[in-house]
Design a protein around this motif. Structure first.
Motif, PDB file in Angstrom:
ATOM      1  N   TRP A 294      -2.336 -18.389  -1.302  1.00 45.42           N
ATOM      2  CA  TRP A 294      -2.325 -17.547  -2.506  1.00 45.42           C
ATOM      3  C   TRP A 294      -3.027 -16.218  -2.238  1.00 45.42           C
ATOM      4  N   MET A 295      -4.143 -16.329  -1.510  1.00 43.81           N
ATOM      5  CA  MET A 295      -4.924 -15.131  -1.224  1.00 43.81           C
ATOM      6  C   MET A 295      -4.115 -14.154  -0.384  1.00 43.81           C
ATOM      7  N   GLU A 296      -3.422 -14.703   0.602  1.00 41.48           N
ATOM      8  CA  GLU A 296      -2.634 -13.838   1.467  1.00 41.48           C
ATOM      9  C   GLU A 296      -1.494 -13.169   0.711  1.00 41.48           C
ATOM     10  N   SER A 297      -0.866 -13.949  -0.142  1.00 40.20           N
ATOM     11  CA  SER A 297       0.282 -13.363  -0.828  1.00 40.20           C
ATOM     12  C   SER A 297      -0.167 -12.308  -1.825  1.00 40.20           C
ATOM     13  N   SER A 298      -1.320 -12.527  -2.461  1.00 36.93           N
ATOM     14  CA  SER A 298      -1.766 -11.500  -3.400  1.00 36.93           C
ATOM     15  C   SER A 298      -2.187 -10.234  -2.655  1.00 36.93           C
ATOM     16  N   LEU A 299      -2.728 -10.434  -1.461  1.00 34.01           N
ATOM     17  CA  LEU A 299      -3.084  -9.281  -0.632  1.00 34.01           C
ATOM     18  C   LEU A 299      -1.828  -8.506  -0.250  1.00 34.01           C
ATOM     19  N   GLN A 300      -0.792  -9.256   0.075  1.00 34.33           N
ATOM     20  CA  GLN A 300       0.479  -8.598   0.417  1.00 34.33           C
ATOM     21  C   GLN A 300       1.015  -7.810  -0.773  1.00 34.33           C
ATOM     22  N   GLY A 301       0.796  -8.387  -1.958  1.00 36.04           N
ATOM     23  CA  GLY A 301       1.238  -7.697  -3.166  1.00 36.04           C
ATOM     24  C   GLY A 301       0.533  -6.361  -3.330  1.00 36.04           C
ATOM     25  N   VAL A 302      -0.774  -6.358  -3.081  1.00 40.39           N
ATOM     26  CA  VAL A 302      -1.549  -5.121  -3.215  1.00 40.39           C
ATOM     27  C   VAL A 302      -1.060  -4.076  -2.218  1.00 40.39           C
ATOM     28  N   ILE A 303      -0.835  -4.532  -0.987  1.00 37.43           N
ATOM     29  CA  ILE A 303      -0.370  -3.605   0.047  1.00 37.43           C
ATOM     30  C   ILE A 303       0.992  -3.037  -0.336  1.00 37.43           C
ATOM     31  N   ALA A 304       1.853  -3.903  -0.873  1.00 34.91           N
ATOM     32  CA  ALA A 304       3.187  -3.455  -1.274  1.00 34.91           C
ATOM     33  C   ALA A 304       3.085  -2.415  -2.386  1.00 34.91           C
ATOM     34  N   LYS A 305       2.144  -2.646  -3.311  1.00 38.81           N
ATOM     35  CA  LYS A 305       1.936  -1.692  -4.401  1.00 38.81           C
ATOM     36  C   LYS A 305       1.505  -0.347  -3.852  1.00 38.81           C
ATOM     37  N   LEU A 306       0.592  -0.388  -2.900  1.00 33.35           N
ATOM     38  CA  LEU A 306       0.117   0.849  -2.281  1.00 33.35           C
ATOM     39  C   LEU A 306       1.256   1.563  -1.573  1.00 33.35           C
ATOM     40  N   GLN A 307       2.129   0.761  -0.957  1.00 33.97           N
ATOM     41  CA  GLN A 307       3.258   1.365  -0.251  1.00 33.97           C
ATOM     42  C   GLN A 307       4.205   2.081  -1.213  1.00 33.97           C
ATOM     43  N   THR A 308       4.428   1.460  -2.371  1.00 36.70           N
ATOM     44  CA  THR A 308       5.328   2.113  -3.321  1.00 36.70           C
ATOM     45  C   THR A 308       4.733   3.419  -3.836  1.00 36.70           C
ATOM     46  N   LEU A 309       3.418   3.496  -3.869  1.00 37.40           N
ATOM     47  CA  LEU A 309       2.778   4.748  -4.285  1.00 37.40           C
ATOM     48  C   LEU A 309       2.753   5.772  -3.152  1.00 37.40           C
ATOM     49  N   GLY A 310       3.188   5.354  -1.989  1.00 37.74           N
ATOM     50  CA  GLY A 310       3.251   6.270  -0.846  1.00 37.74           C
ATOM     51  C   GLY A 310       1.926   6.460  -0.142  1.00 37.74           C
ATOM     52  N   VAL A 311       0.980   5.569  -0.421  1.00 36.26           N
ATOM     53  CA  VAL A 311      -0.352   5.714   0.176  1.00 36.26           C
ATOM     54  C   VAL A 311      -0.304   5.348   1.656  1.00 36.26           C
ATOM     55  N   CYS A 312      -0.899   6.156   2.493  1.00 33.14           N
ATOM     56  CA  CYS A 312      -1.000   5.733   3.880  1.00 33.14           C
ATOM     57  C   CYS A 312      -2.386   5.896   4.461  1.00 33.14           C
ATOM     58  N   VAL A 313      -3.347   6.314   3.647  1.00 33.97           N
ATOM     59  CA  VAL A 313      -4.725   6.353   4.125  1.00 33.97           C
ATOM     60  C   VAL A 313      -5.616   5.633   3.121  1.00 33.97           C
ATOM     61  N   LEU A 314      -6.401   4.678   3.599  1.00 31.44           N
ATOM     62  CA  LEU A 314      -7.331   3.951   2.741  1.00 31.44           C
ATOM     63  C   LEU A 314      -8.744   4.249   3.209  1.00 31.44           C
ATOM     64  N   LEU A 315      -9.575   4.722   2.287  1.00 33.38           N
ATOM     65  CA  LEU A 315     -10.980   4.944   2.620  1.00 33.38           C
ATOM     66  C   LEU A 315     -11.777   3.883   1.892  1.00 33.38           C
ATOM     67  N   SER A 316     -12.469   3.057   2.661  1.00 34.03           N
ATOM     68  CA  SER A 316     -13.149   1.947   2.028  1.00 34.03           C
ATOM     69  C   SER A 316     -14.657   2.079   2.193  1.00 34.03           C
ATOM     70  N   ALA A 317     -15.373   1.771   1.132  1.00 36.31           N
ATOM     71  CA  ALA A 317     -16.834   1.825   1.195  1.00 36.31           C
ATOM     72  C   ALA A 317     -17.392   0.569   1.856  1.00 36.31           C
ATOM     73  N   VAL A 318     -16.605  -0.492   1.876  1.00 40.19           N
ATOM     74  CA  VAL A 318     -17.085  -1.759   2.442  1.00 40.19           C
ATOM     75  C   VAL A 318     -16.224  -2.169   3.626  1.00 40.19           C
ATOM     76  N   LYS A 319     -16.668  -3.219   4.304  1.00 50.48           N
ATOM     77  CA  LYS A 319     -15.892  -3.729   5.433  1.00 50.48           C
ATOM     78  C   LYS A 319     -14.757  -4.597   4.894  1.00 50.48           C
ATOM     79  N   GLN A 320     -13.593  -4.468   5.458  1.00 48.71           N
ATOM     80  CA  GLN A 320     -12.445  -5.241   5.005  1.00 48.71           C
ATOM     81  C   GLN A 320     -12.173  -6.384   5.980  1.00 48.71           C
ATOM     82  N   SER A 321     -11.466  -7.383   5.513  1.00 51.62           N
ATOM     83  CA  SER A 321     -11.226  -8.560   6.354  1.00 51.62           C
ATOM     84  C   SER A 321     -10.156  -8.286   7.405  1.00 51.62           C
ATOM     85  N   ALA A 322     -10.077  -9.185   8.384  1.00 49.48           N
ATOM     86  CA  ALA A 322      -9.109  -9.026   9.477  1.00 49.48           C
ATOM     87  C   ALA A 322      -7.687  -9.030   8.940  1.00 49.48           C
ATOM     88  N   ALA A 323      -7.448  -9.828   7.883  1.00 46.83           N
ATOM     89  CA  ALA A 323      -6.110  -9.894   7.302  1.00 46.83           C
ATOM     90  C   ALA A 323      -5.718  -8.550   6.712  1.00 46.83           C
TER      91      ALA A 323
END
Lengths: 609, 565
Positions: A298-327
């Protein structure tokens, strides 16, 4: 320290005299650097008075009090800490001389001293009252006419045409500032660099102090220290530098514009927060939806959903204040997005300020208003580190790269630059010394709020506390003691005119005293140069003025000098109000604690009591 | 409260350069570094008082970082030089020697520090503009059509580190390899943003240096259960995992997971992993690689289907591997692996290096990744060789930005000194007034600066010989200690860098003697005569600047405050 100290003028003089001796090493055109090591073993270099004084770790209560005053003053104006000590020392000497002469009636030792102290205290109070009341006008009539004025156009228009002769005024002002702070070698270079930086950070329809304030506030995010290169490799680069490397491969193509999003939380949804319990195996029966696999998928698929949403917005740079997971990293790479982790808060806040977007905490709520449009985004190699740099499409920001062979030097240059901007700000926006503290608190609140300020055009709160300016903004004068000389003569004249009318004749002695104290500064500046007329016998004003202009030491700000004088007078008054130091002993140590506290209010209570 | 302690007051030193203790320490440091300089430099053994590891070296980076001083003044100079070395890898000793002799020369003379700083600054600008000029007498343009100059450049770096203990043919072999590896990392045909490839170094102890080699592609640890007879269809499909495949529970958050005793979570996860394996086999992947650990059951399963499994690659190999294979790292275990994340390898073979057996992966197309296998007889020499090869790689890479080199063997320093002497003699009154000093002070400053440059060149000589300068090109010549005056011409042969040959028409004088200034004429470039020693242009220019800036800084320090807490 005497076991029970009735304090006399001598003690104060002694303490300040020691400080003066240290400061003189780096004062004036022949002054040098002071090298100091921190308790961490770090090596630092400085010519800044404040830096040197705080590094001394002084034990003497008076010395600590003075250092505190210097620190307060220089954090407001960024300049004048060395002159502060010199003026303070010479004022105290003159007050002491005047007091001991005044109470010359032969008494027993202690009562003479007491009378002396009382006279001195009285004099100091009068000096302060005089300074607060009259000095302003005296400077306006006696000093300002000899000076020039820097205008904001000096920065903006000419720097763009890169002709260095036109914004000479600002250049000269900065040049003499850097001379006193970093030495002769690179003062021209640093002042060019600062001018260039400020001209890039100029906004249309904005007051100059706005961009100065912005650069000053975001200075940590705006400069990149690079060690191991000669100082002359310092330069400006287009865009903002994020001091982190890409966590995923950087963008392959250089297509523009680039869309970016700022994240403050993890992109991967958190299933279990602290305190939650996940129970596997429902009542002993194995159910498909209760297996651990269900949750992780479930976690992976929801993560994929978020990435897909970002893709539809045309985002290609993510600036993160925290460390992100390997996935997250792997999925972002597959979606051809590049990710920068652990970006500092300062940098993200500047980014939001520049792009006019807000950071996202909850990734399911991403909307197009969170998406910033950048002109470019690419890695940059600075020294040993690879950083990411980008620029926004609307404003053309630029960052400063400070190079020097050693870290200590870089820090020195960075501090000097920051103080230079502060000094310019004060020059531009003269304000009463009393207002300094209020403005500081509002500045901080502004900085905290900047994450949510949507655009730069919005009027920020600290602008509203402009106090009726005493002098014209941006008033400058030739450096090298001209201010002190001019004010010396203005004070003498003032004293003369006052002594004619009998009721004000106390004023005359005060202004005479201040006038003489001021002379110590030019004396110290020219102590190495035999050409300068010695002040033991009077010279004409014109004589000295010609000397000052001959040496051409650049310019300095009148409003900073005025504030310096007021700060010194306040310091003198509060120093002389202390009459005793009571060393107390704590149970565990025989360490002496000071009763004479360093803040203003406490010392005043002390004086009365 | 019991841990509360009084802050001790700081220790102050006034006028550090007048302090005899500091001066003697500076002199000692200069002597140590001078004796290490150049191909005939003496080695130093560094060992600490508690019986730690003994290091044998003559490299400034190792030497300076292992020598510690309680004196902040020494540390100031040390960190400056170390920072330079960390950026440019080369010319650290030159910078240190120049900086220290400049300080010493100025201190010995009666020149005021503030004047010396201004003069140094002016002369540094003079030097840098001369080195950037077309007709500069000590600069050589690098020709990328031939590898000769590049090999010379690499060899100068490698031969200047005697701790590698290389014979002449070995030096040449390693230089060739360094250039070969460098050329392999430069991508030939990639439009847009060009990114360099990488050299992965594999050290092998106990073999002759001459068996070192450079291979295109990458070497990974030999996986179990692979025999040399296995024939595989080319090219091979590759999958690369960045997440652990050991069967651990993925991170769900900070909460607690309570598993019922009946529930076999481990086998559920393993089942999922095997599912993943099935998909990979269906997609005809032949090479399965993972940054972390792979569950043994999954490994066995994959092997039984003819897949080569490589685990525990480590983070360092991940980036070169993605570049080599074109695969994207996968970290999701529950979704089907997108086909575009698969990469390709043209071929693989097994390589033996001494005791090591490794799997060699060949790139499918052109790739800028290569592996350098360095062999040496023992560990200490191998370590030094590794450092030297990295330096050489860095120096070669710097030439891409500025395709120049400076002649080595002390010729650049001598040439520069001659130029500065000549140039500064014109317009003395004007320059002196700009620098706010008297003409005598200015000329003294120039002389001190030139002497410091020359002493850096003289530091190359360790066997009692003497250095000479010719009065036409101003290059450096070495006269062995046992040479006879009459046969001087024959014993000189070539100048330090090998660009100028001795001829009867030339005049030489000893470096220590005063000579009337002349403008050094640039060497007529005969294409048959190639320089024998070349130094990195970028590194040396920066070293010059760093040295003078650091000296200026040291001269400007008037007071030292040491926090003793």
């Amino acid at each position: 320290m005497p076991p029970l100290g009735h304090l006399h003028m001598e003690h104060v003089l002694q303490a300040v005299g020691v400080l003066e001796a240290v400061i003189l090493r780096s004062f004036g055109p022949e002054g040098g650097q002071v090298l100091f090591t921190r308790d961490t073993g770090q090596v630092l270099l400085s010519r800044s008075g404040t830096r040197i004084l705080t590094a001394l770790h002084l034990e003497h209560p008076f010395a600590r009090m003075v250092v505190e005053c210097v620190w307060k003053h220089s954090s407001a104006t960024g300049d004048g800490s060395k002159t502060f000590i010199l003026l303070l020392a010479s004022l105290l000497r003159l007050i002491h001389a005047a007091a001991s002469k005044g109470s010359n009636v032969s008494h027993s030792y202690s009562s003479t001293k007491a009378a002396e102290a009382a006279t001195a205290r009285h004099l100091a109070d009068k000096l302060l009252a005089f300074g607060l009341k009259e000095l302003d006008e005296l400077i306006a009539t006696g000093v300002v006419p000899y000076g020039g004025c820097i205008s904001w156009e000096d920065f903006t228009v000419e720097a763009q045409t890169s002709s260095l002769t036109n914004n000479l005024c600002v250049q000269k002002l900065l040049r003499s500032f850097f001379h006193t702070r970093c030495g002769y070698t690179h003062c021209d270079f640093s002042s060019h660099l600062t001018c260039e930086l400020l001209s890039h950070w100029n906004f249309k329809n904005q007051l100059p102090s706005f961009s100065l304030q912005l650069v000053s506030d975001y200075f940590p995010a705006l400069h990149t220290p690079v060690s191991g290169f000669p100082v002359r490799s310092s330069r400006l680069i287009e865009g903002q530098v994020i001091h982190r490397d890409f966590a995923t491969p950087p963008l392959k193509t250089d297509h523009q514009p680039v869309k970016a999003v700022v994240l403050t939380g993890s992109l991967q949804p958190t299933l279990l927060s602290t305190g939650d319990v996940l129970e596997l195996g429902y009542r002993g029966r194995m159910k498909e939806e209760r297996s651990i696999l269900h949750f992780s998928s479930w976690m992976e698929s929801s993560l994929q959903g978020v990435i897909a949403k970002l893709q539809t917005l045309g985002v290609c740079v993510l600036l993160s204040a925290v460390k992100q997971s390997a996935a997250v990293l792997a999925l972002a790479t597959q979606a051809e997005m590049c990710l920068v982790e652990c970006v500092s808060e300062d940098e993200l806040s500047l980014f939001s300020q520049l792009s006019g977007t807000t950071p996202i905490w909850d990734c399911s709520m991403i909307e197009s208003e969170h998406v910033a449009t950048l002109a470019f985004c690419r890695p940059i190699q600075l020294g040993a580190h690879r950083y990411k740099k980008h620029t926004s499409i609307t404003i053309k920001p630029c960052s400063l790269i400070i190079c020097a062979p050693g870290e200590g030097q870089i820090e020195q240059y960075a501090c000097a630059l920051q103080d230079a901007i502060r000094m310019l700000l004060r020059t531009w926006e003269p304000m009463l010394a009393a207002a300094t503290t209020t403005s500081k608190s509002t500045l901080q609140s502004h900085k905290g709020a900047s994450l949510h300020t949507d655009s730069l055009t919005e009027q920020t709160p600290y602008r509203s506390i402009a106090i009726q300016p005493i002098q014209k903004p941006g008033c400058v004068l030739s450096a090298g003691g001209l201010f002190e000389l001019l004010l010396h003569y203005a004070l003498l004249q003032h004293g003369h005119s006052c002594s004619v009318s009998p009721d004000l004749n106390i004023d005359a002695s005060v202004s005479q005293l201040l006038a003489n104290a001021l002379l110590s500064v030019p004396q110290k500046i020219y102590s190495h140069s035999p050409k300068f007329p010695n002040d033991s016998h009077p010279f004409s004003l014109g004589d000295k003025l010609s000397k000052v202009s001959e040496l051409d030491l650049g310019l300095e700000s009148v409003s900073c000098k005025y504030q310096l004088l007021l700060a010194v007078l306040q310091c003198v008054a509060s120093l002389l109000k202390v009459d005793a130091v009571l060393p107390t002993h704590t149970a565990l140590h025989t360490q002496s604690r000071r009763l004479a506290r360093t803040s203003w209010e406490d010392t005043e209570d002390e004086g009365e009591g | 409260m019991s841990r509360l302690s009084k802050k001790s007051p700081s220790v102050c030193t006034d006028m550090p350069l007048d302090n005899t203790d500091i001066c003697s320490k500076l002199h000692l440091l200069k002597q140590i570094l001078t004796s290490c300089f150049g191909p005939t430099g003496r080695l130093k053994q560094v060992h600490n008082n508690i019986g730690g590891h003994v290091v044998t070296t003559s490299a400034s980076s190792v030497l300076l970082s292992s020598v510690s001083s309680s004196q902040p003044f020494i540390n100031l100079i040390k960190t400056s030089i170390l920072n330079h070395v960390s950026r440019f890898s080369d010319c650290g000793l030159f910078a240190a020697i120049l900086c220290l002799s400049l300080i010493e020369q100025i201190k010995k003379s009666a020149l005021k520090e503030s004047v010396a700083i201004r003069v140094n600054n002016y002369l540094l600008a003079l030097c840098t503009s001369y080195l950037q000029r077309e007709d500069c007498g000590c600069r050589v343009k690098l020709d990328f059509c031939s590898t000769q100059n590049l090999i010379t450049l690499a060899r100068s770096v490698i031969s200047s580190k005697p701790a590698c203990v290389l014979t002449e043919p070995e030096t040449f072999h390693i230089s060739k390899l360094a250039v070969q590896a460098f050329l392999l990392t430069v991508p030939c045909s990639s439009p847009g943003i060009v990114s360099f490839g990488r050299i992965v170094t594999v050290p092998v102890e106990g073999h002759s240096v001459l068996s070192s080699e450079v291979l295109p592609g990458l070497l990974v640890e030999m996986p179990d259960g692979l025999s040399e007879e296995d024939k595989l269809l080319n090219p091979l499909s590759v999958v690369l995992f960045s997440a652990s495949l050991a069967g651990d529970i993925s991170e769900l958050g900070d909460g607690v997971i309570e598993a019922h005793p009946d529930v076999d979570t481990d086998s559920q996860i393993l089942g999922q992993l095997l599912e993943l394996g099935r998909q990979v086999i269906n997609d005809e992947v032949k090479l399965f690689m993972c940054q972390k650990v792979i569950h043994p059951v999954l490994q066995q399963y994959l092997r039984s289907h003819g897949v080569i499994v490589v685990e525990r690659l480590g983070i360092a190999l991940m980036e070169p591997l993605t570049q080599l294979t074109g695969a994207q790292p996968v970290a999701t275990l529950h979704t089907t692996i997108p086909p575009k994340t698969y990469g390709k390898v043209r071929d693989l073979c097994i390589k033996h290096f001494g005791s090591k057996t490794m799997l060699h992966l060949f790139p499918l197309g052109e790739s800028a990744i290569c592996t350098m296998i360095l062999c040496h007889r023992n560990q200490t020499m191998l370590n030094e060789l590794k450092v030297v090869c990295q330096t050489a790689e860095h120096v070669l890479r710097l030439t891409l930005r500025e395709p120049f080199a400076l002649v080595g063997g002390g010729c650049t320093e001598i040439n520069l000194a001659a130029y500065v002497r000549h140039k500064s003699k014109s317009e003395v009154p004007e320059t002196a007034s700009v620098l706010m000093c008297s003409q005598t002070e200015y000329l003294l400053g120039v002389e001190l600066f030139c002497c410091a440059l020359e002493s850096a060149a003289r530091a190359l000589e360790h066997d009692g010989g003497s250095s000479l300068i010719d009065l036409t090109h101003a290059h450096r010549w070495m006269l062995p200690a046992d040479a006879i005056k009459e046969t001087m011409e024959e014993s000189l042969g070539f100048c330090g860098c090998g660009l100028v040959q001795s001829s009867p028409s030339k005049k030489w004088i000893y470096l220590s003697t005063k000579y009337s200034d002349f403008c050094p004429s640039s060497v007529f470039r005969d294409t048959r005569v190639q320089p024998r020693v070349l130094d990195s242009f970028t590194a040396k220019l920066s070293a010059l600047q760093v040295a003078v800036e650091t000296a200026n800084l040291a001269l400007d320090v008037k007071y030292i405050i040491q926090d003793m807490n």
